[in-house]
Write an enzyme that holds these catalytic residues in place. Structure first.
Site, PDB file in Angstrom:
ATOM      1  CB  THR A 190      -0.924  -0.017   1.220  1.00 11.69           C
ATOM      2  OG1 THR A 190      -1.752   1.124   1.157  1.00 11.69           O
ATOM      3  CG2 THR A 190      -0.149  -0.022   2.508  1.00 11.69           C
ATOM      4  CG  ASN A 399      -7.558  12.543  -5.563  1.00  9.21           C
ATOM      5  OD1 ASN A 399      -6.387  12.364  -5.278  1.00  9.21           O
ATOM      6  ND2 ASN A 399      -8.543  11.853  -5.011  1.00  9.21           N
ATOM      7  CB  THR A 404      -4.726  24.058  -5.946  1.00  7.24           C
ATOM      8  OG1 THR A 404      -5.868  23.181  -5.905  1.00  7.24           O
ATOM      9  CG2 THR A 404      -3.967  23.836  -7.241  1.00  7.24           C
TER      10      THR A 404
END
Length: 404
Positions: A190, A399, A404
């Site tokens: 993972t 996402n 940003t």
């Protein structure tokens, strides 16, 4: 009666380990971002890593540590910068971080380093240089939860699990922590997982145990179909339980230890699936009647990874045709006239034939925190499990705005 029971502590549940998690200033949020797991004595190490050819510097560094057969004393993890696609500077920073830990704890034994965060960002080495001595000072025997919190990025909850079992009258423990919520479709493990044990075990056997456990756990979890540049699971065993060394793979004690390791990995993997970015439910897919365990796992992972299946579950739409379609494209041949599909207790197809079911009740079932799908493809003896989560509007939002 089970052979083991759950205990608290995560990576500090086993004897002879300390851990810590602090805020070093690597994250703009001001949340904890630097973790250290340290054994009181040198430990043998095993690891499984991403198969991506675009890898973080720490992945290549840790591979070298394992290939050298070095005794390992500690694992360092920073969150905030992935130190992936960072060139020679990134490599030198990984090396320096390991050396800084060695100096701070006063050892020449190996230190493994891991990173998570934004790809293409160099480590903030001024923060690492000041933070590493602080995290060493913060080490405690109950610091497992703090370490679990400090490795998180988009995770909403820390992921921690540990087990204890009796080995000839003495307790042996296996514990772990992990992080991951997005970019989860591993070809090994993972995002990041750390396992500790106080068992004494042969190094090659410990590596085999971890690899087998990974195939049944982290390799069977998917959130979004993306594999990370930093995927790593590292396991330490320091022998502090005082039990005899485990040297033979086919021995009862070896099978018991591997069972514990697998159970810890499965629980951590399921925690990742449940905490998938924007997720509202955990999905478990069980495939039965296969000719091999590998075939069953492959179909299960294809179903749980299907964007159409995941979207239907988020929308509470019992559209079992999407499950059938995903099973059929998994790359495993089976007779569709033997296909059985079940959503919870609702049987939707038997012997390749659609069945009547209460659509309203089935839709209500999909509103639960955990959804179980059972698929049978024939009369084989093998079965397999996979875990994932639904696909919500929030996944796109998280996402779309990640950097940003």
């Amino acid at each position: 009666m089970t052979q083991w029971h759950q205990i608290s502590g995560g990576v500090t549940a086993a004897q002879g380990y300390k851990a810590a998690g602090i805020t070093a200033g690597l994250k703009s949020s001001g949340k904890p971002d630097l973790a250290l797991i340290c054994s009181d004595v040198g430990a043998i190490a095993a690891g499984v890593f991403t198969k991506s050819c675009v890898r973080a510097a720490c992945v290549d560094f840790d591979r070298q540590v394992l290939e050298s057969g070095a005794i390992v004393r500690a694992i360092l993890c920073n969150a905030g910068q992935a130190n992936a696609s960072t060139g020679e500077e990134g490599w030198q920073n990984a090396v320096e971080c390991a050396q800084l830990v060695q100096k701070a704890i006063g050892t020449t034994e190996a230190v493994m380093v891991t990173s998570t965060g934004v790809i293409g960002k160099q480590l903030l080495m001024d923060k690492m240089r000041s933070g590493i001595p602080q995290v060493v000072t913060a080490l405690t025997a109950d610091g497992g939860e703090a370490a679990a919190g400090a490795i998180m990025t988009t995770d909403t909850v820390p992921k921690i699990y540990a087990l204890e079992a009796d080995f000839d009258g003495k307790p042996v423990r296996v514990g772990g922590i992990c992080k991951g919520a997005g970019m989860i479709h591993p070809n090994m493990a993972t995002m990041l997982g750390f396992i500790t044990s106080d068992a004494a075990v042969a190094p090659a056997l410990w590596q085999d145990m971890l690899s087998q456990a990974i195939d049944k756990s982290f390799n069977q979890v998917t959130v979004d179909g993306d594999t990370s540049t930093n995927d790593s699971v590292i396991a330490l065993a320091n022998g502090r339980s005082g039990t005899p060394g485990i040297m033979q793979a086919n021995s009862a004690v070896a099978q018991k230890l591997e069972g514990m390791l697998t159970e810890v990995c499965i629980n951590l993997a399921k925690a990742i699936a449940k905490d998938g970015e924007g997720a509202t439910s955990l999905i478990e897919v069980r495939v039965e009647g296969a000719q091999s365990e590998n075939d069953a796992r492959k179909i299960a992972k294809t179903i749980v990874g299907s964007a159409l299946v995941k979207s239907a579950i988020f929308g509470n739409d019992p559209n079992w045709g999407r499950i059938a379609a995903a099973a059929g494209r998994a790359g495993v041949l089976f007779d569709q006239n033997k296909l059985h599909i079940q959503l919870g207790e609702f049987v939707m197809m038997t012997a390749g034939t659609p069945q009547d079911y209460d659509r309203t009740a089935a839709s209500e079932y999909l509103k639960q925190d955990e959804v179980k799908i059972r698929v049978a493809i024939g009369d084989g003896k093998a079965s397999g499990l996979a875990w994932g989560c639904d696909l919500s509007y929030d996944y796109v939002k998280i996402n779309a705005e990640y950097t940003t």
